[in-house]
Design a protein around this motif. Structure first.
Motif, mmCIF file in Angstrom:
data_model
loop_
_atom_site.group_PDB
_atom_site.id
_atom_site.type_symbol
_atom_site.label_atom_id
_atom_site.label_comp_id
_atom_site.label_asym_id
_atom_site.label_seq_id
_atom_site.Cartn_x
_atom_site.Cartn_y
_atom_site.Cartn_z
ATOM 1 N N PHE A 116 0.819 -1.201 0.000
ATOM 2 C CA PHE A 116 0.000 0.000 0.000
ATOM 3 C C PHE A 116 0.860 1.263 0.000
ATOM 4 C CE2 PHE A 116 -2.640 -3.319 1.774
ATOM 5 C CZ PHE A 116 -3.829 -3.128 1.086
ATOM 6 N N ASN A 117 0.253 2.319 -0.516
ATOM 7 C CA ASN A 117 0.905 3.629 -0.579
ATOM 8 C C ASN A 117 0.429 4.448 0.610
ATOM 9 O OD1 ASN A 117 1.769 6.252 -1.223
ATOM 10 N ND2 ASN A 117 1.627 5.842 -3.418
ATOM 11 N N SER A 118 1.335 4.776 1.526
ATOM 12 C CA SER A 118 0.946 5.478 2.747
ATOM 13 C C SER A 118 0.743 6.970 2.536
ATOM 14 C CB SER A 118 1.991 5.253 3.850
ATOM 15 O OG SER A 118 3.262 5.704 3.443
ATOM 16 N N ASN A 119 0.890 7.459 1.286
ATOM 17 C CA ASN A 119 0.458 8.821 0.993
ATOM 18 C C ASN A 119 -1.062 8.930 1.107
ATOM 19 O OD1 ASN A 119 2.853 10.532 0.003
ATOM 20 N ND2 ASN A 119 3.110 8.617 -1.122
ATOM 21 N N TYR A 120 -1.736 7.780 1.101
ATOM 22 C CA TYR A 120 -3.188 7.726 1.184
ATOM 23 C C TYR A 120 -3.597 6.948 2.438
ATOM 24 C CZ TYR A 120 -2.709 9.158 -3.671
ATOM 25 O OH TYR A 120 -2.368 9.848 -4.807
ATOM 26 N N ASP A 121 -4.842 7.120 2.843
ATOM 27 C CA ASP A 121 -5.328 6.432 4.033
ATOM 28 C C ASP A 121 -5.279 4.916 3.835
ATOM 29 O OD1 ASP A 121 -5.838 8.982 4.816
ATOM 30 O OD2 ASP A 121 -8.014 8.772 4.968
ATOM 31 N N ILE A 122 -4.928 4.208 4.899
ATOM 32 C CA ILE A 122 -4.955 2.748 4.917
ATOM 33 C C ILE A 122 -5.911 2.336 6.030
ATOM 34 C CG2 ILE A 122 -3.616 0.629 5.159
ATOM 35 C CD1 ILE A 122 -1.139 2.220 4.338
ATOM 36 N N VAL A 123 -6.904 1.537 5.685
ATOM 37 C CA VAL A 123 -7.919 1.098 6.645
ATOM 38 C C VAL A 123 -7.973 -0.423 6.608
ATOM 39 C CG1 VAL A 123 -10.343 1.225 7.329
ATOM 40 C CG2 VAL A 123 -9.253 3.209 6.243
ATOM 41 N N TRP A 124 -7.869 -1.047 7.778
ATOM 42 C CA TRP A 124 -7.971 -2.510 7.794
ATOM 43 C C TRP A 124 -8.783 -2.948 9.021
ATOM 44 C CZ3 TRP A 124 -3.814 0.215 9.419
ATOM 45 C CH2 TRP A 124 -3.114 -0.191 10.567
ATOM 46 N N SER A 125 -9.463 -4.061 8.836
ATOM 47 C CA SER A 125 -10.313 -4.592 9.899
ATOM 48 C C SER A 125 -10.101 -6.095 10.004
ATOM 49 C CB SER A 125 -11.786 -4.269 9.626
ATOM 50 O OG SER A 125 -12.207 -4.874 8.423
ATOM 51 N N PHE A 126 -10.505 -6.649 11.137
ATOM 52 C CA PHE A 126 -10.341 -8.084 11.374
ATOM 53 C C PHE A 126 -11.223 -8.465 12.553
ATOM 54 C CE2 PHE A 126 -7.018 -5.618 13.393
ATOM 55 C CZ PHE A 126 -7.126 -5.992 14.720
ATOM 56 N N GLN A 127 -11.412 -9.766 12.723
ATOM 57 C CA GLN A 127 -12.131 -10.308 13.860
ATOM 58 C C GLN A 127 -11.194 -11.198 14.669
ATOM 59 O OE1 GLN A 127 -15.504 -12.229 11.818
ATOM 60 N NE2 GLN A 127 -16.835 -10.641 12.636
ATOM 61 N N PHE A 128 -11.288 -11.092 15.999
ATOM 62 C CA PHE A 128 -10.470 -11.961 16.834
ATOM 63 C C PHE A 128 -11.186 -12.204 18.164
ATOM 64 C CE2 PHE A 128 -9.352 -8.044 18.882
ATOM 65 C CZ PHE A 128 -8.901 -8.379 20.156
#
Length: 397
Positions: free
Chosen positions: A25-37
């Motif tokens: 990913f390019n960190s010049n832009y927003d990075i959004v990630w999700s997960f379940q645990f």
């Protein structure tokens, strides 16, 4: 494998770290990630009878420029690079201060202008030891200030930028649960902010948003960022029975720009109309006429409210509730007719609540009238409820 001297783990300790290396990913832009645990409520292995607060485990997620961390260590570091490596300035050294060489025998040098390693790491820690200060000036808190069951965040320099009990959040994120917890991380504004959200009833609620001190603008390599995860149990003990038996992890989802290109778009606007020598003409003999009728209506209604307050002993600091309705027969102004609803017992016995006609005012002045006289005006228009001054008058247009 021999661990550094400040890491105490028994034989049989488990520690894992993996990176989603197929998506860069390019960190010049927003990075959004999700997960379940989740870690089940029956924490220990079969037959274990220890109190739940004694078990040690930490689960973390991070952004990194490396698909494999340099000298990753477990325990209270939860997979971070060894401080003896990350704190080296120019040369990468071992614990015994021996330079690490490349395959060609050259000394490995850290490029201080290029991102290398973890940009940010978020850890959910039952022991709180991820926030502990460590070797070689590894920043953190003293042992007496440890917060068990905490949320810890470290930045690119491994500085502890956030450290708080999970119980401080509402809703919180339970470290043990019989159902999966859905967590979302948002890394935004060129890495200057990070938000932690939890999904509740199909809607994400923000637990906290942190300003990240590190500024990425001065670094290169911003287009090579991966998402990773860490898990370690136990954290700092020689008793393997303090490790948890299970961790469930599923449905990891990542959104961001997978490209090395920084997209730009020119923004244009209409040219300014500027002519400093524009001609003008002075016009005289124009008479302004006051809206005397509206002013009188407002004054009369204000007097009625003042009389009403005096008769009931209501101080000016206490709001008076009015009802309002649109009067279509009150000329082109389409004014409000407002009536005050009194309480039982004020009027003559048996007549019920009183209804006092305050009068009519222009609808476009209802907001100022309500504020100046400390009243509220509630009613309905076209099957929609309004409350002035709490909402706007857009529903009357």
């Amino acid at each position: 494998m021999a661990l550094p001297s400040d890491i105490l783990l028994p034989t049989g300790a488990r520690y894992y770290q993996f990176v989603e290396k197929d998506l860069r990913f390019n960190s010049n832009y927003d990075i959004v990630w999700s997960f379940q645990f989740r870690v089940p409520g029956d924490l220990g292995h079969t037959g274990a009878t220890l109190p739940s607060q004694d078990y040690e485990y930490a689960f973390g997620t991070f952004l990194t420029t490396l698909t494999s961390e340099i000298s990753s260590v477990p325990g209270q570091y939860v997979g971070d690079s060894d401080p003896e490596v990350t704190e080296a300035r120019d040369e990468i050294l071992t614990e015994t201060d021996v330079s690490i060489l490349t395959e060609d025998g050259a000394v490995t040098i850290i490029d201080s202008s290029s991102l290398s390693g973890q940009l940010i790491k978020v850890v959910f820690d039952s022991t709180g030891l991820y926030g502990l200060s460590g070797r070689n000036g590894h920043p953190g808190v003293a042992l007496k200030d440890i917060k068990r069951n905490s949320l810890c965040i470290r930045d690119y320099n491994h500085d502890l930028i956030y450290y708080e009990y999970l119980s401080a959040f509402s809703p919180t994120i339970p470290l043990t649960s019989e159902s999966l917890n859905t967590v979302r991380i948002r890394y935004a504004n060129l890495g200057s902010k990070i938000s932690i959200d939890r999904e509740i009833d199909s809607t994400y609620q923000t637990l906290t948003t942190i300003n990240v001190p590190l500024k990425l603008e001065s670094y290169s390599g911003l287009d090579r960022v991966f998402v990773g995860y860490s898990f370690c149990t136990p954290i700092s003990t020689d008793q393997v029975q303090l490790s948890v038996s299970k961790l469930f992890f599923k449905d990891a989802h990542i959104e961001g720009l997978v490209s090395s290109q920084v997209l730009t778009e020119p923004i244009s606007s209409a040219e300014l109309n500027f002519n400093p020598n524009a001609a003008y003409t002075t016009v005289s003999n124009i008479t302004a006429v006051k809206d005397e009728d509206a002013i009188f209506q407002i004054w009369l209604a204000s007097q009625q409210i003042a009389n009403y307050r005096e008769s009931l002993g209501i101080p000016e600091s206490v709001p008076v509730a009015l009802t309002g309705e649109l009067d279509n027969n009150n000329g082109p102004n389409r004014s409000f007719v407002m009536r005050v609803l009194g309480t039982p017992g004020i009027a003559d016995a048996g007549t019920g609540p009183i209804s006092l006609d305050i009068g009519s005012i222009p609808k476009e002045r209802a907001y100022d009238f309500a504020v100046n006289n400390n009243v509220t005006i509630r009613g309905h228009y076209r099957n929609r409820e309004f409350l002035i001054p709490s909402n706007t008058l857009s529903i009357f247009s």
